[in-house]
Design a protein around this motif. Sequence first.
Motif, PDB file in Angstrom:
ATOM      1  N   UNK A 186      12.139   0.569   6.452  1.00 54.60           N
ATOM      2  CA  UNK A 186      11.061  -0.343   6.052  1.00 54.60           C
ATOM      3  C   UNK A 186       9.777  -0.012   6.803  1.00 54.60           C
ATOM      4  N   UNK A 187       8.629  -0.261   6.136  1.00 55.22           N
ATOM      5  CA  UNK A 187       7.320  -0.026   6.740  1.00 55.22           C
ATOM      6  C   UNK A 187       6.473  -1.277   6.584  1.00 55.22           C
ATOM      7  N   UNK A 188       5.932  -1.771   7.696  1.00 58.74           N
ATOM      8  CA  UNK A 188       5.147  -2.999   7.702  1.00 58.74           C
ATOM      9  C   UNK A 188       3.814  -2.765   8.377  1.00 58.74           C
ATOM     10  N   UNK A 189       2.744  -3.269   7.751  1.00 61.62           N
ATOM     11  CA  UNK A 189       1.436  -3.316   8.395  1.00 61.62           C
ATOM     12  C   UNK A 189       1.040  -4.781   8.526  1.00 61.62           C
ATOM     13  N   UNK A 214       0.872  -1.162   0.000  1.00 62.75           N
ATOM     14  CA  UNK A 214       0.000   0.000   0.000  1.00 62.75           C
ATOM     15  C   UNK A 214       0.917   1.222   0.000  1.00 62.75           C
ATOM     16  N   UNK A 215       1.267   1.691  -1.195  1.00 61.78           N
ATOM     17  CA  UNK A 215       2.290   2.717  -1.290  1.00 61.78           C
ATOM     18  C   UNK A 215       3.615   2.133  -0.832  1.00 61.78           C
ATOM     19  N   UNK A 216       4.284   2.807   0.117  1.00 65.04           N
ATOM     20  CA  UNK A 216       5.572   2.295   0.597  1.00 65.04           C
ATOM     21  C   UNK A 216       5.436   1.238   1.695  1.00 65.04           C
ATOM     22  N   UNK A 217       4.193   0.909   2.076  1.00 65.42           N
ATOM     23  CA  UNK A 217       3.966   0.003   3.208  1.00 65.42           C
ATOM     24  C   UNK A 217       3.700  -1.413   2.721  1.00 65.42           C
ATOM     25  N   UNK A 218       4.422  -2.382   3.283  1.00 62.99           N
ATOM     26  CA  UNK A 218       4.174  -3.793   2.986  1.00 62.99           C
ATOM     27  C   UNK A 218       3.061  -4.291   3.892  1.00 62.99           C
ATOM     28  N   UNK A 219       1.994  -4.845   3.288  1.00 64.36           N
ATOM     29  CA  UNK A 219       0.854  -5.352   4.046  1.00 64.36           C
ATOM     30  C   UNK A 219       0.938  -6.876   4.129  1.00 64.36           C
ATOM     31  N   UNK A 220       0.900  -7.399   5.358  1.00 67.27           N
ATOM     32  CA  UNK A 220       0.956  -8.846   5.585  1.00 67.27           C
ATOM     33  C   UNK A 220      -0.209  -9.222   6.478  1.00 67.27           C
ATOM     34  N   UNK A 242       8.527  -7.367  18.783  1.00 70.53           N
ATOM     35  CA  UNK A 242       8.894  -6.513  17.659  1.00 70.53           C
ATOM     36  C   UNK A 242      10.281  -5.929  17.885  1.00 70.53           C
ATOM     37  N   UNK A 243      11.129  -6.047  16.861  1.00 69.31           N
ATOM     38  CA  UNK A 243      12.432  -5.384  16.831  1.00 69.31           C
ATOM     39  C   UNK A 243      12.365  -4.398  15.676  1.00 69.31           C
ATOM     40  N   UNK A 244      12.243  -3.108  15.995  1.00 73.03           N
ATOM     41  CA  UNK A 244      11.839  -2.131  14.981  1.00 73.03           C
ATOM     42  C   UNK A 244      12.894  -1.046  14.811  1.00 73.03           C
ATOM     43  N   UNK A 245      13.339  -0.917  13.554  1.00 70.10           N
ATOM     44  CA  UNK A 245      14.174   0.218  13.163  1.00 70.10           C
ATOM     45  C   UNK A 245      13.451   1.092  12.138  1.00 70.10           C
ATOM     46  N   UNK A 246      12.315   0.620  11.647  1.00 72.39           N
ATOM     47  CA  UNK A 246      11.504   1.367  10.699  1.00 72.39           C
ATOM     48  C   UNK A 246      10.165   1.729  11.306  1.00 72.39           C
ATOM     49  N   UNK A 247       9.077   1.345  10.604  1.00 77.03           N
ATOM     50  CA  UNK A 247       7.722   1.664  11.041  1.00 77.03           C
ATOM     51  C   UNK A 247       6.854   0.420  10.992  1.00 77.03           C
ATOM     52  N   UNK A 248       6.080   0.179  12.063  1.00 83.47           N
ATOM     53  CA  UNK A 248       5.197  -0.989  12.145  1.00 83.47           C
ATOM     54  C   UNK A 248       3.812  -0.559  12.596  1.00 83.47           C
ATOM     55  N   UNK A 299      11.010  -3.456  20.941  1.00 78.85           N
ATOM     56  CA  UNK A 299      12.291  -2.790  21.117  1.00 78.85           C
ATOM     57  C   UNK A 299      12.492  -1.884  19.908  1.00 78.85           C
ATOM     58  N   UNK A 300      12.480  -0.566  20.139  1.00 81.91           N
ATOM     59  CA  UNK A 300      12.563   0.420  19.072  1.00 81.91           C
ATOM     60  C   UNK A 300      13.911   1.126  19.103  1.00 81.91           C
ATOM     61  N   UNK A 301      14.413   1.474  17.898  1.00 83.92           N
ATOM     62  CA  UNK A 301      15.602   2.305  17.859  1.00 83.92           C
ATOM     63  C   UNK A 301      15.178   3.771  17.946  1.00 83.92           C
ATOM     64  N   UNK A 302      16.109   4.683  17.769  1.00 85.60           N
ATOM     65  CA  UNK A 302      15.827   6.088  18.019  1.00 85.60           C
ATOM     66  C   UNK A 302      14.781   6.719  17.129  1.00 85.60           C
ATOM     67  N   UNK A 303      14.594   6.199  15.903  1.00 82.93           N
ATOM     68  CA  UNK A 303      13.651   6.820  14.970  1.00 82.93           C
ATOM     69  C   UNK A 303      12.484   5.893  14.616  1.00 82.93           C
TER      70      UNK A 303
END
Length: 209
Positions: A43-46, A12-18, A70-76, A98-102
């Motif tokens: 990376x962006x995941x839905x 969906x645009x830049x977001x991967x839908x699973x 969740x180990x996230x460096x992007x967007x979930x 566990x999220x990184x700074x951004x």
Amino acid sequence: MTPLTLVPHRRVGPVALVHLVSSVTAPLGGDSLSLTVEVGPGASLELRGVAATLLLPGASGEESSSSVRFLVEGTVRYLPEPTVVTSRAHHTSVVEAELDGHAQLRTREVLVLGRAGEKPGTLSSLMRATRCGKPLLHQQLVVGDEAVDSSSAGLAGRRVVGTEVVLDSVTRASDGGEWWSVVPLAAGGTLATALGEDVVTVTRVLDAI
């Protein structure tokens, strides 16, 4: 056969839908399910459910459990369908992030206390989140005790409770109305809670928030 199947749908645009699909009836009493999701930088995941989850008792009478990490460096965005706490079920649910700074995370949980005309079993739902090792949120919700669920200190007799957590860097003000509230988190993000008699009402309130 694994009880959970991840089915890539489309972008969906830049977001991967699973879609998260139950391959078998689960969780039953005695089951222990776990899922780890890693999302890299940029990376962006839905991750969405496709049907409600029924928490069911097993023949052994043992507790069931589920864990999502969740180990996230992007967007979930983690948006499962509602969970129904059926009679005699005894379940523990843990979501850890566990999220990184951004990194950014949005997750929603909608709980239904029993099927129509049925008293619910018990559920302990725990969410823990950190950013770069520093705590963001640690919250636990326990349902299934009739005295607590019916009290004003609990769910005030409402059959459906929804919570939505947004972890980002946006500063928002607290807000609230009849049977809903929004609370800003000290380290960024918000926690929204809504109570109602049915899933449609609670979902609409969370969407509006």
